[in-house]
Design an enzyme around this catalytic site. Structure first.
Site, PDB file in Angstrom:
ATOM      1  N   LYS A 137     100.818  93.870  59.240  1.00 22.91           N
ATOM      2  CA  LYS A 137     101.394  94.265  60.483  1.00 22.91           C
ATOM      3  C   LYS A 137     101.057  93.273  61.459  1.00 22.91           C
ATOM      4  O   LYS A 137      99.925  93.278  61.751  1.00 22.91           O
ATOM      5  CB  LYS A 137     101.458  95.872  60.709  1.00 22.91           C
ATOM      6  CG  LYS A 137     102.036  96.315  62.001  1.00 22.91           C
ATOM      7  CD  LYS A 137     102.076  97.743  62.105  1.00 22.91           C
ATOM      8  CE  LYS A 137     102.706  97.899  63.678  1.00 22.91           C
ATOM      9  NZ  LYS A 137     102.668  99.448  63.796  1.00 22.91           N
ATOM     10  N   LYS A 184     105.480  93.382  57.900  1.00 26.66           N
ATOM     11  CA  LYS A 184     106.394  93.785  59.318  1.00 26.66           C
ATOM     12  C   LYS A 184     106.046  92.921  60.325  1.00 26.66           C
ATOM     13  O   LYS A 184     104.536  92.649  60.340  1.00 26.66           O
ATOM     14  CB  LYS A 184     106.058  95.280  59.444  1.00 26.66           C
ATOM     15  CG  LYS A 184     106.471  95.818  61.009  1.00 26.66           C
ATOM     16  CD  LYS A 184     105.904  97.127  60.967  1.00 26.66           C
ATOM     17  CE  LYS A 184     106.520  97.437  62.397  1.00 26.66           C
ATOM     18  NZ  LYS A 184     105.869  98.703  62.759  1.00 26.66           N
TER      19      LYS A 184
HETATM   20  C1  PBG Z   1     103.723 102.570  65.276  1.00 25.74           C
HETATM   21  C2  PBG Z   1     104.714 101.874  64.918  1.00 25.74           C
HETATM   22  C3  PBG Z   1     105.427 100.751  65.589  1.00 25.74           C
HETATM   23  C4  PBG Z   1     106.403 100.472  64.834  1.00 25.74           C
HETATM   24  C5  PBG Z   1     106.565 101.219  63.705  1.00 25.74           C
HETATM   25  N1  PBG Z   1     105.331 102.046  63.773  1.00 25.74           N
HETATM   26  C6  PBG Z   1     105.018 100.220  66.882  1.00 25.74           C
HETATM   27  C7  PBG Z   1     103.967  99.577  67.237  1.00 25.74           C
HETATM   28  O1  PBG Z   1     103.123  98.949  66.506  1.00 25.74           O
HETATM   29  O2  PBG Z   1     103.834  99.047  68.397  1.00 25.74           O
HETATM   30  C8  PBG Z   1     107.704  99.384  65.228  1.00 25.74           C
HETATM   31  C9  PBG Z   1     108.952  99.336  64.767  1.00 25.74           C
HETATM   32  C10 PBG Z   1     110.039  98.726  65.220  1.00 25.74           C
HETATM   33  O3  PBG Z   1     109.728  97.856  66.062  1.00 25.74           O
HETATM   34  O4  PBG Z   1     111.138  98.718  64.918  1.00 25.74           O
HETATM   35  N2  PBG Z   1     102.469 101.947  65.386  1.00 25.74           N
END
Ligand code: PBG
Length: 335
Positions: free
Chosen positions: A195, A248
């Site tokens: 991520k 992601k």
């Molecule tokens: C929580 C999380 C996030 C997303 C999914 N789970 C946001 C982040 O890490 O700030 C992002 C999903 C999206 O942008 O569609 N940690």
């Protein structure tokens, strides 16, 4: 062989032949639809930066799930939008927290549905970071404790899959251990293994009000410049017991999706995130693009890169497009 014996256009003249030689296809079985669940009753508030997506109270989330299942979308990723927050995100670990209640209600009313619970503290902390803050930074090992207890509580509520998105080191191992201790050894872990610290999450943070009040997520989410490090993240999560892997965001990271797919044989999920969705919607609202074609092309490209499964806010639109495409066609002229 070369031109004129070889004419690559020969396989492109007939639409049925084009379908026959198509190398990538989309199925509704491969889609996961993320939904945002808030407190209250009969609430359906559109998220301004994500047109067509809503904060839904539990009753409306149940209705949405029913409609989606009828269209053929059967897997959902649940995010909570709580009305209270605390320093550590402890509220996310309570059995009557928003997502836990939503899971129970949805499961009661819908069969044939798969509910994936996102596990993270950022929606539940006053400072918006993904864990407990010590000396101005998220403390890895203290955060593991809340993540594990949130996971057990979500499994207890009936979550089919636990999906940690926090990027702490060691979270898969502790979540696996605590799930097993609590008797949930059959519950799989979908790890947000790779991520990145991405500007593409902006609209999501508006939706769940989780922007950090200070600093950023660069000490836990990955630097977008890195590719080898992604392999180390995946290796670690696999060794800790992850059942499925995620990369992601998706669109700017197709090379990473492809590399993970080529090096690991676990089911691979890609998250077509909020910013990717918002760009399409903004361009479509201005009539700058053919929206349906663009959605199909984006999701197909993620699949072609190597994703087995795609999390996307376009899931319902895709269901409409695919269901229409698969409608029986007239066979005989005149009928
Ligand atoms: C929580 C999380 C996030 C997303 C999914 N789970 C946001 C982040 O890490 O700030 C992002 C999903 C999206 O942008 O569609 N940690």
């Amino acid at each position: 062989m070369s031109f004129p014996k070889t004419r690559l256009r020969r396989l492109r003249y007939n639409p049925i032949l084009r379908d026959l030689v198509s190398e990538t296809s989309l199925s509704l079985n491969d889609l996961i639809y993320p939904i945002f669940i808030c407190e209250g009753e009969n609430i359906k508030t559109e998220i301004p930066s994500m047109p067509g997506q809503y904060n839904l109270s539990i009753d409306n989330a149940v209705e949405l799930c029913k409609i989606a299942v009828i269209k053929g979308v059967k897997s959902f990723l649940l995010f909570g939008v709580p009305d209270k927050k605390d320093e550590h995100g402890h509220l996310a670990c309570l059995d009557n927290s928003i997502v836990q209640r939503a899971i129970k209600s949805i499961k009661k009313e819908c069969n044939n549905i798969l509910l994936i619970a996102d596990v993270c503290n950022c929606e539940y902390t006053t400072h918006g970071h993904c864990g407990t803050i010590i000396d101005g930074d998220v403390d890895n090992d203290l955060t593991l404790e809340t993540l594990a207890s949130q996971s057990v509580s979500l499994a207890k509520a009936g979550a089919d899959i636990i999906a940690p998105s926090d990027m702490m080191d060691g979270r898969v191992a502790i979540i696996r251990k605590e799930l097993d201790n609590a008797g949930y050894e059959k519950t799989p872990i979908l790890s947000y293994a790779v991520k990145y610290s991405s500007a593409f999450y902006g609209p999501f943070r508006n939706a769940v009000n989780s922007s950090p009040t200070f600093g950023n997520r660069n000490t836990y989410q990955m630097n977008p410049t890195n590719k080898d490090e992604a392999m180390r993240e995946v290796e670690q999560d696999v060794s800790e017991g992850a059942d499925m892997l995620m990369v992601k965001p998706a669109l700017s990271y197709l090379d990473i999706i492809s590399k993970v797919k080529n090096n690991f044989d676990l089911p691979l999920v890609a998250y077509n995130v909020s910013g990717e969705y918002a760009m399409v919607k903004a361009a479509a609202a201005n009539n700058w693009i053919d929206e349906q074609r663009m959605i199909m092309e984006i999701i197909t490209s993620i699949k072609r890169a190597g994703a087995d499964i795609i999390i996307t806010y376009h899931a319902l639109e895709l269901a409409d497009i695919l269901n229409k495409k698969n409608e029986p066609k007239k066979i005989y002229k005149g009928i």
